[in-house]
Scaffold this motif. Structure first.
Motif, PDB file in Angstrom:
ATOM      1  N   ARG A   1      10.729  17.553  -2.014  1.00  0.00           N
ATOM      2  CA  ARG A   1      11.425  15.938  -1.933  1.00  0.00           C
ATOM      3  C   ARG A   1      11.762  16.014  -0.637  1.00  0.00           C
ATOM      4  NH1 ARG A   1      12.057  12.655  -6.668  1.00  0.00           N
ATOM      5  NH2 ARG A   1      10.428  14.200  -8.786  1.00  0.00           N
ATOM      6  N   ALA A   2      12.738  16.927   0.530  1.00  0.00           N
ATOM      7  CA  ALA A   2      13.349  15.985   1.410  1.00  0.00           C
ATOM      8  C   ALA A   2      12.376  16.778   2.292  1.00  0.00           C
ATOM      9  CB  ALA A   2      14.914  17.760   0.883  1.00  0.00           C
ATOM     10  N   ASN A   3      11.880  17.836   2.220  1.00  0.00           N
ATOM     11  CA  ASN A   3      11.213  17.790   3.343  1.00  0.00           C
ATOM     12  C   ASN A   3       9.306  17.843   2.590  1.00  0.00           C
ATOM     13  OD1 ASN A   3      12.751  19.063   4.835  1.00  0.00           O
ATOM     14  ND2 ASN A   3      13.167  20.408   3.400  1.00  0.00           N
ATOM     15  N   PRO A   4       8.835  16.456   2.728  1.00  0.00           N
ATOM     16  CA  PRO A   4       7.587  16.211   2.184  1.00  0.00           C
ATOM     17  C   PRO A   4       6.136  16.429   3.576  1.00  0.00           C
ATOM     18  CG  PRO A   4       8.734  14.064   2.284  1.00  0.00           C
ATOM     19  CD  PRO A   4       9.535  15.670   2.780  1.00  0.00           C
ATOM     20  N   GLU A   5       5.635  16.931   2.831  1.00  0.00           N
ATOM     21  CA  GLU A   5       4.191  17.296   4.059  1.00  0.00           C
ATOM     22  C   GLU A   5       2.950  15.873   3.710  1.00  0.00           C
ATOM     23  OE1 GLU A   5       3.037  21.233   2.569  1.00  0.00           O
ATOM     24  OE2 GLU A   5       4.379  21.990   3.571  1.00  0.00           O
ATOM     25  N   MET A   6       3.280  15.376   2.438  1.00  0.00           N
ATOM     26  CA  MET A   6       2.094  14.347   2.576  1.00  0.00           C
ATOM     27  C   MET A   6       3.740  13.164   1.718  1.00  0.00           C
ATOM     28  SD  MET A   6      -0.399  15.145   2.484  1.00  0.00           S
ATOM     29  CE  MET A   6      -1.612  13.862   0.993  1.00  0.00           C
ATOM     30  N   PHE A   7       3.401  11.868   2.200  1.00  0.00           N
ATOM     31  CA  PHE A   7       3.650  11.389   1.272  1.00  0.00           C
ATOM     32  C   PHE A   7       4.458  11.187  -0.149  1.00  0.00           C
ATOM     33  CE2 PHE A   7       5.249   6.716   0.082  1.00  0.00           C
ATOM     34  CZ  PHE A   7       5.906   6.430   0.461  1.00  0.00           C
ATOM     35  N   TYR A   8       3.463  11.046  -1.281  1.00  0.00           N
ATOM     36  CA  TYR A   8       4.007  11.243  -2.377  1.00  0.00           C
ATOM     37  C   TYR A   8       4.808  12.608  -2.816  1.00  0.00           C
ATOM     38  CZ  TYR A   8       1.524  15.781  -3.777  1.00  0.00           C
ATOM     39  OH  TYR A   8       1.359  16.899  -4.257  1.00  0.00           O
TER      40      TYR A   8
ATOM     41  N   ASN B   1       1.420  -1.201  -0.228  1.00  0.00           N
ATOM     42  CA  ASN B   1       0.267   0.490   0.039  1.00  0.00           C
ATOM     43  C   ASN B   1       0.974   1.209  -0.160  1.00  0.00           C
ATOM     44  OD1 ASN B   1      -2.047   2.304   0.691  1.00  0.00           O
ATOM     45  ND2 ASN B   1      -2.920   0.932   1.975  1.00  0.00           N
ATOM     46  N   ILE B   2       0.744   2.358  -0.799  1.00  0.00           N
ATOM     47  CA  ILE B   2       1.348   3.257  -0.855  1.00  0.00           C
ATOM     48  C   ILE B   2       0.862   4.466  -0.419  1.00  0.00           C
ATOM     49  CG2 ILE B   2       2.754   2.530  -2.800  1.00  0.00           C
ATOM     50  CD1 ILE B   2       1.002   5.007  -4.291  1.00  0.00           C
TER      51      ILE B   2
ATOM     52  N   LEU C   1       5.747   0.751   3.949  1.00  0.00           N
ATOM     53  CA  LEU C   1       6.200   1.804   3.324  1.00  0.00           C
ATOM     54  C   LEU C   1       6.500   3.171   3.951  1.00  0.00           C
ATOM     55  CD1 LEU C   1       7.805   1.481   0.522  1.00  0.00           C
ATOM     56  CD2 LEU C   1       5.949   2.438   0.045  1.00  0.00           C
ATOM     57  N   ILE C   2       5.400   3.596   4.096  1.00  0.00           N
ATOM     58  CA  ILE C   2       5.338   4.819   4.988  1.00  0.00           C
ATOM     59  C   ILE C   2       6.282   5.409   5.692  1.00  0.00           C
ATOM     60  CG2 ILE C   2       3.626   6.260   5.660  1.00  0.00           C
ATOM     61  CD1 ILE C   2       2.443   4.946   3.212  1.00  0.00           C
ATOM     62  N   GLU C   3       6.147   4.161   6.991  1.00  0.00           N
ATOM     63  CA  GLU C   3       7.384   3.964   7.879  1.00  0.00           C
ATOM     64  C   GLU C   3       8.093   4.173   7.689  1.00  0.00           C
ATOM     65  OE1 GLU C   3       4.483   1.357   9.977  1.00  0.00           O
ATOM     66  OE2 GLU C   3       3.252   2.828  10.074  1.00  0.00           O
ATOM     67  N   MET C   4       9.261   3.693   6.542  1.00  0.00           N
ATOM     68  CA  MET C   4      10.177   3.427   6.586  1.00  0.00           C
ATOM     69  C   MET C   4      10.350   3.880   5.792  1.00  0.00           C
ATOM     70  SD  MET C   4      11.185   0.325   3.766  1.00  0.00           S
ATOM     71  CE  MET C   4      10.693   0.568   2.117  1.00  0.00           C
ATOM     72  N   MET C   5      10.050   4.964   5.524  1.00  0.00           N
ATOM     73  CA  MET C   5      10.827   6.804   4.872  1.00  0.00           C
ATOM     74  C   MET C   5      11.798   7.027   5.460  1.00  0.00           C
ATOM     75  SD  MET C   5      10.571   6.149   1.464  1.00  0.00           S
ATOM     76  CE  MET C   5      11.717   7.516   1.267  1.00  0.00           C
ATOM     77  N   PRO C   6      11.628   7.766   7.224  1.00  0.00           N
ATOM     78  CA  PRO C   6      12.158   8.026   7.550  1.00  0.00           C
ATOM     79  C   PRO C   6      14.290   7.131   8.317  1.00  0.00           C
ATOM     80  CG  PRO C   6      10.111   7.965   8.263  1.00  0.00           C
ATOM     81  CD  PRO C   6       9.694   7.240   7.627  1.00  0.00           C
ATOM     82  N   THR C   7      13.578   5.900   8.141  1.00  0.00           N
ATOM     83  CA  THR C   7      14.393   5.497   8.331  1.00  0.00           C
ATOM     84  C   THR C   7      15.563   5.187   7.102  1.00  0.00           C
ATOM     85  OG1 THR C   7      13.730   2.924   7.631  1.00  0.00           O
ATOM     86  CG2 THR C   7      12.939   3.874   9.280  1.00  0.00           C
ATOM     87  N   LEU C   8      14.991   5.276   5.710  1.00  0.00           N
ATOM     88  CA  LEU C   8      15.996   5.291   4.539  1.00  0.00           C
ATOM     89  C   LEU C   8      16.617   6.663   4.678  1.00  0.00           C
ATOM     90  CD1 LEU C   8      13.904   3.720   1.575  1.00  0.00           C
ATOM     91  CD2 LEU C   8      16.082   2.762   3.125  1.00  0.00           C
TER      92      LEU C   8
ATOM     93  N   PRO D   1       8.782   4.647  -5.399  1.00  0.00           N
ATOM     94  CA  PRO D   1       9.988   3.094  -6.526  1.00  0.00           C
ATOM     95  C   PRO D   1      10.000   2.257  -5.267  1.00  0.00           C
ATOM     96  CG  PRO D   1      11.324   4.693  -5.699  1.00  0.00           C
ATOM     97  CD  PRO D   1       9.941   4.985  -5.609  1.00  0.00           C
ATOM     98  N   THR D   2       8.408   1.315  -5.023  1.00  0.00           N
ATOM     99  CA  THR D   2       8.150   0.558  -4.122  1.00  0.00           C
ATOM    100  C   THR D   2       9.009  -0.776  -4.032  1.00  0.00           C
ATOM    101  OG1 THR D   2       6.870  -1.199  -5.335  1.00  0.00           O
ATOM    102  CG2 THR D   2       5.524   0.464  -3.985  1.00  0.00           C
ATOM    103  N   HIS D   3       9.661  -1.197  -4.752  1.00  0.00           N
ATOM    104  CA  HIS D   3      11.148  -2.365  -4.839  1.00  0.00           C
ATOM    105  C   HIS D   3      12.007  -2.552  -4.427  1.00  0.00           C
ATOM    106  CE1 HIS D   3       6.715  -4.176  -5.241  1.00  0.00           C
ATOM    107  NE2 HIS D   3       7.248  -5.366  -4.602  1.00  0.00           N
ATOM    108  N   HIS D   4      12.293  -0.716  -5.199  1.00  0.00           N
ATOM    109  CA  HIS D   4      13.874   0.096  -5.040  1.00  0.00           C
ATOM    110  C   HIS D   4      14.006   0.109  -3.404  1.00  0.00           C
ATOM    111  CE1 HIS D   4      14.116  -0.048  -9.813  1.00  0.00           C
ATOM    112  NE2 HIS D   4      14.961  -0.277  -9.114  1.00  0.00           N
ATOM    113  N   LEU D   5      13.281   0.351  -2.855  1.00  0.00           N
ATOM    114  CA  LEU D   5      12.728   1.139  -1.548  1.00  0.00           C
ATOM    115  C   LEU D   5      12.974  -0.226  -0.730  1.00  0.00           C
ATOM    116  CD1 LEU D   5      10.301   3.712  -1.553  1.00  0.00           C
ATOM    117  CD2 LEU D   5      12.438   3.951  -1.894  1.00  0.00           C
TER     118      LEU D   5
END
Ligand SMILES: *Cc1c(COP(=O)(O)O)cnc(C)c1O
Length: 398
Positions: free
Chosen positions: A238-245, A36-37, A42-49, A253-257
């Motif tokens: 991109r560096a300071n997103p208010e929304m995930f998209y 789910n995007i 996935l959304i929770e993983m982004m800040p760790t990346l 790029p779900t699988h790359h992430l």
């Protein structure tokens, strides 16, 4: 013995300087249904990346992620800080600096090129001359390719920073560490780099398709002063997103992430200092073997001085255009794919060894054994004892 059966069956080694070997952990992490995007993991993983990417680049500043290869990050970075008509300085140690400079011309920049050929690091006298002559500060950025993958020259970024500081020149220092991140020591903040571009398919061991632009406050100030920046390349949302998209200006790029997450876990489990030390140790074995082979007169290391060599890629030249036949032999007969010559006058004579990312001692010995075998098959004169000497280096006796 001619017409022997091919020995290429078995696990192959793609020893080219990118894309690099993908770890099984990265492949496994990608082998899953689309997530789910809008909500959840996935959304929770982004800040760790983004945190872990900053750790690898040794910066506390911003990172913008693009669905792009390295060329995409070149354009992304330039688009945020260079307006049409502005000047960039490009000290070149090989093909990749020319590529970045052409990208700059494409967005309307004026390029001042300082060409140091295809086998030498930057000459700081000439760079100093160009910067000193620029009394009006028309030069807005220096395009600094850390490791030029075509020549395998590694340039000295801290000395370039010191030069800019000594001369009081305000140009942004923009570094391309696409071939060096996760291989050779690179320290964005400690080295005073303002903008860093890199991509995921070399030291970061993830399939090509995601690129990164790191930028500090000085670069952001230049961005803020730009007349306009194309929406897709704009690094701010991109560096300071208010929304995930907004991280990706569209679908992630779900699988790359997922693959990248696994790769960063591996890098942190090993420790970045250890990753650098491993590359240095393996590269020393590669250089040792090549230096001994070169005593036969047919093989030449492109970069004469070890101090200026990349620890991720080694460019070589064979007399009589034998580079292409050698690569062809290792690929079809041994299952070992070597890199083509790039940006050199004698393309068929040149080839490159990729030793970046997910590589270990037995792979390096296998690669060197493959080159030795091909030289034997092609009757290429070479110094004796290269493999023994490489083994001694790996054993800590070299
Ligand atoms: C690989 C590489 C690039 C280009 O990256 P792509 O993903 O092929 O666009 C640019 N600069 C350097 C130093 C590289 O090694």
């Amino acid at each position: 013995m001619t017409n022997q059966v091919s020995l290429a069956q078995g696990r192959e080694y793609l020893a080219i300087p990118g894309p690099s070997v993908m770890p099984d952990a990265v492949l496994r992490a990608m082998h899953r249904p689309s997530p789910n995007i809008y909500d959840g993991e996935l959304i929770e993983m982004m800040p760790t990346l983004t945190d872990d990417l900053r750790r690898v680049a040794r910066t506390r500043h911003n990172v913008a992620i693009y669905i792009a290869n390295g060329h995409g990050t070149w354009e992304a970075a330039l688009s945020n800080v260079i307006a049409p008509g502005e000047t960039v300085l490009a000290p070149a140690s090989g093909r990749f600096t020319h590529g970045w400079a052409e990208m700059a011309e494409g967005i309307g920049a004026q390029v001042e090129m300082l060409d140091f050929g295809t086998a030498s690091p930057w000459g700081f006298d000439r760079i100093a001359e160009a910067l000193s002559a620029d009394t009006e500060h028309r030069i807005k950025a220096v395009l600094a390719v850390h490791v030029d993958t075509s020549s395998s020259v590694r340039n000295d970024i801290p000395t370039l920073r010191a030069l800019l500081d000594d001369l009081g020149h305000p140009a942004l220092l923009m570094a391309d560490c696409i071939a060096s991140l996760g291989c050779d020591r690179f320290e964005m903040d400690a080295w005073g780099v303002d903008v860093t571009v890199t991509a995921c398919q070399k030291g970061l061991m993830t399939p090509a398709g995601v690129g990164f632009v790191f930028f500090n406050d000085k670069a952001q100030a230049k961005r803020a002063a730009m007349p306009r920046v194309s929406q897709y390349w704009d690094w701010q949302p991109r560096a300071n997103p208010e929304m995930f998209y907004q991280y990706f200006n569209g679908t992630a790029p779900t699988h790359h992430l997922y693959g990248l997450r696994a790769a960063l876990d591996m890098i942190h489990a090993e420790g970045i200092e250890n990753v650098w030390a491993r590359h240095e140790h393996l590269a020393t074995a590669v250089w040792t073997a090549c230096e001994i082979w070169s005593e036969g007169g047919a093989l030449h290391l492109n970069v004469a001085d070890r101090a200026h060599r990349s620890r991720a890629v080694t460019a070589l030249r064979l007399t009589d255009g034998l580079g292409t036949p050698l690569r062809s032999y290792t690929e079809t007969q041994l299952g070992l794919t070597l890199g083509i010559g790039l940006g050199m006058a004698d393309t068929d004579g040149c080839f490159r060894l990729g030793h970046m990312g997910h590589v270990n001692g037995q792979m390096i010995m296998g690669m060197l054994g493959g080159v030795e075998t091909a030289m034997a098959a092609l009757n290429i004169p070479r110094g004796k004892g290269a493999l023994e000497a490489a083994a001694a280096v790996l054993a800590g006796q070299g």
